[in-house]
Scaffold this motif. Sequence first.
Motif, PDB file in Angstrom:
ATOM      1  N   PHE A 187       3.194   8.266  -9.666  1.00 54.18           N
ATOM      2  CA  PHE A 187       3.016   7.032 -10.420  1.00 54.18           C
ATOM      3  C   PHE A 187       2.586   5.920  -9.479  1.00 54.18           C
ATOM      4  N   MET A 188       1.625   5.138  -9.902  1.00 55.62           N
ATOM      5  CA  MET A 188       1.187   4.015  -9.068  1.00 55.62           C
ATOM      6  C   MET A 188       1.117   2.760  -9.917  1.00 55.62           C
ATOM      7  N   LYS A 189       1.785   1.719  -9.447  1.00 58.51           N
ATOM      8  CA  LYS A 189       1.665   0.430 -10.137  1.00 58.51           C
ATOM      9  C   LYS A 189       0.741  -0.446  -9.284  1.00 58.51           C
ATOM     10  N   ALA A 190       1.298  -1.315  -8.448  1.00 54.19           N
ATOM     11  CA  ALA A 190       0.416  -2.133  -7.606  1.00 54.19           C
ATOM     12  C   ALA A 190      -0.143  -1.289  -6.454  1.00 54.19           C
ATOM     13  N   GLY A 191       0.580  -0.236  -6.090  1.00 51.79           N
ATOM     14  CA  GLY A 191       0.108   0.632  -5.008  1.00 51.79           C
ATOM     15  C   GLY A 191       0.838   0.419  -3.698  1.00 51.79           C
ATOM     16  N   GLY A 192       1.980  -0.279  -3.751  1.00 53.21           N
ATOM     17  CA  GLY A 192       2.726  -0.598  -2.526  1.00 53.21           C
ATOM     18  C   GLY A 192       3.210   0.649  -1.786  1.00 53.21           C
ATOM     19  N   THR A 193       3.680   1.629  -2.547  1.00 54.91           N
ATOM     20  CA  THR A 193       4.185   2.838  -1.908  1.00 54.91           C
ATOM     21  C   THR A 193       3.041   3.609  -1.243  1.00 54.91           C
ATOM     22  N   ILE A 194       1.919   3.661  -1.925  1.00 50.08           N
ATOM     23  CA  ILE A 194       0.776   4.378  -1.348  1.00 50.08           C
ATOM     24  C   ILE A 194       0.232   3.619  -0.141  1.00 50.08           C
ATOM     25  N   GLN A 195       0.213   2.281  -0.239  1.00 46.31           N
ATOM     26  CA  GLN A 195      -0.192   1.478   0.909  1.00 46.31           C
ATOM     27  C   GLN A 195       0.739   1.752   2.086  1.00 46.31           C
ATOM     28  N   GLY A 196       2.027   1.914   1.807  1.00 49.68           N
ATOM     29  CA  GLY A 196       3.003   2.248   2.850  1.00 49.68           C
ATOM     30  C   GLY A 196       2.640   3.571   3.520  1.00 49.68           C
ATOM     31  N   MET A 197       2.283   4.572   2.716  1.00 46.81           N
ATOM     32  CA  MET A 197       1.892   5.860   3.296  1.00 46.81           C
ATOM     33  C   MET A 197       0.637   5.716   4.149  1.00 46.81           C
ATOM     34  N   MET A 198      -0.285   4.862   3.699  1.00 49.10           N
ATOM     35  CA  MET A 198      -1.502   4.642   4.483  1.00 49.10           C
ATOM     36  C   MET A 198      -1.180   3.980   5.819  1.00 49.10           C
ATOM     37  N   ASP A 199      -0.253   3.038   5.794  1.00 52.15           N
ATOM     38  CA  ASP A 199       0.159   2.374   7.044  1.00 52.15           C
ATOM     39  C   ASP A 199       0.805   3.394   7.985  1.00 52.15           C
ATOM     40  N   LEU A 200       1.596   4.271   7.401  1.00 59.77           N
ATOM     41  CA  LEU A 200       2.252   5.309   8.187  1.00 59.77           C
ATOM     42  C   LEU A 200       1.196   6.233   8.806  1.00 59.77           C
ATOM     43  N   LEU A 201       0.189   6.567   8.021  1.00 61.58           N
ATOM     44  CA  LEU A 201      -0.878   7.440   8.530  1.00 61.58           C
ATOM     45  C   LEU A 201      -1.611   6.794   9.693  1.00 61.58           C
ATOM     46  N   HIS A 202      -1.745   5.471   9.614  1.00 63.57           N
ATOM     47  CA  HIS A 202      -2.398   4.731  10.687  1.00 63.57           C
ATOM     48  C   HIS A 202      -1.664   4.961  12.013  1.00 63.57           C
ATOM     49  N   GLU A 203      -0.332   5.028  11.950  1.00 62.35           N
ATOM     50  CA  GLU A 203       0.483   5.269  13.153  1.00 62.35           C
ATOM     51  C   GLU A 203       0.230   6.653  13.748  1.00 62.35           C
ATOM     52  N   PHE A 204      -0.249   7.570  12.885  1.00 68.70           N
ATOM     53  CA  PHE A 204      -0.544   8.924  13.361  1.00 68.70           C
ATOM     54  C   PHE A 204      -2.048   9.087  13.638  1.00 68.70           C
TER      55      PHE A 204
END
Lengths: 275, 275
Positions: free
Chosen positions: A206-223
Amino acid sequence: MKKLKRSSRLVEMTQYLLSRPHTLISLTAFADRYQSAKSSISEDLAIIKEVFEEEGIGELQTLAGAAGGVKYMPHMKESTALEIMEEVCLKLEQPDRVLPGGYLYMTDMLGQPELLADVGRMFATAFMGRRIDVIMTVETKGIPLAYATAACLNIPVVIVRRDNKVTEGSAVSINYVSGSNKRIQTMSLARRALKEESHVLIIDDFMKAGGTIQGMMDLLHEFKATVAGVGVFVESGEVELEERLLEDYVSLAKLTAVDMKTKQTKVVPGNYFKG
Amino acid sequence: MKKLKRSSRLVEMTQYLLSRPHTLISLTAFADRYQSAKSSISEDLAIIKEVFEEEGIGELQTLAGAAGGVKYMPHMKESTALEIMEEVCLKLEQPDRVLPGGYLYMTDMLGQPELLADVGRMFATAFMGRRIDVIMTVETKGIPLAYATAACLNIPVVIVRRDNKVTEGSAVSINYVSGSNKRIQTMSLARRALKEESHVLIIDDFMKAGGTIQGMMDLLHEFKATVAGVGVFVESGEVELEERLLEDYVSLAKLTAVDMKTKQTKVVPGNYFKG
């Protein structure tokens, strides 16, 4: 394996291919397995290919040459996908599914193996052809969708945890703001869970504003990883455009209206069907 | 569907059956689907049945009579299962897998769709013939194993949450003592997630004393449900006999020794292979 008659060989080859999606199998391997000439194997593959493509089950890609062989890639016809999702939308519109905060209860549907297999096939179709090394999701409800997609694409899954209980060696944690309730939350992933510079497909329920997915993208950036795509089962259209944190995603269904008083909702097929 | 030649029909029937495990399909439905006589369909099914059984892919159960038809039940040969699990045991013995508390890092293996499909098939074989309405697991690592098994048995999954965030209506929560760290923890399940008096197969990734599984059993008691069986991927033998909370379970592998200093472990095939 003992030598089979052609009819039996066709059955065996079909099950062999279906259980090994996105895996290159050489003609030589098939010829050895069935103790048959490559020419017979090629004829059998032509029959299987025709049935798979006519029925929209998947593509059978044949690669010529010494390193050649055949690869089965699960696929779903758009018309079949639309039929399935229209039925899903009707179920999601049942009034007893509205939860506080404008969420929808869909845990029961995400527990059904048949629907999950269909959804996995839809995402595999949507992202076919992209380089994807791994699928990422965040616990808990996105997990079955991630695995169903991974089974079709024959790639591993990594699960981001919603806490920072480090029981698996060193981990990377980030804070993110969930778009819906504006609370700061933590998600983390063990260092060893993901190789650096991987190409990652993000899948969630489920995606509303996309905050959780943005969080995963930020995490991916660290990798130092690359986002190969984002797929969500249901997106909520109940978000102001300026609040939406990402643009490039595939949704299978869209919640377009929620009336908390009457518990009425409107759910329509998602942007998957507008390609 | 257009009328197919026999060879194409065999391919199509094979994929149709494989994608619908534990589903009764009537001969009439097949005859209509392929615009063929029931006698031809029966001959085709006999060929498919022979290949499936010879190769240990599964059983094709045929039910005679007006309500009759055919049902595909995924299965795995014991010799194939043992071969796979011996390889798994070797991987689990890699020294960098030992975690604090005598746990094993196996998240990477539980991310591999191919291994999960195999494990699902093993559990489906172990519990074939029992009445099972639903599979239950507790988040997070048991989830892919539960879904892989559910896909083979064609039944839904319910996931117990490790907190009591009630976002899905009324829920039942219980406290349990995790056998390994003796801490009191909470698990909960939404009321609507499980019908009363269901027959439930419990699947989890790792079992030490069995506190978490005992917790799920206590939770099931609240739903007047019956435990149809317990399957764990790896059990730890590093438990005093009097600490073990349950007797009746199926394990695919057993951790028999952990030396925290040298990080050496010994993992052997589980009690699955002693039936």
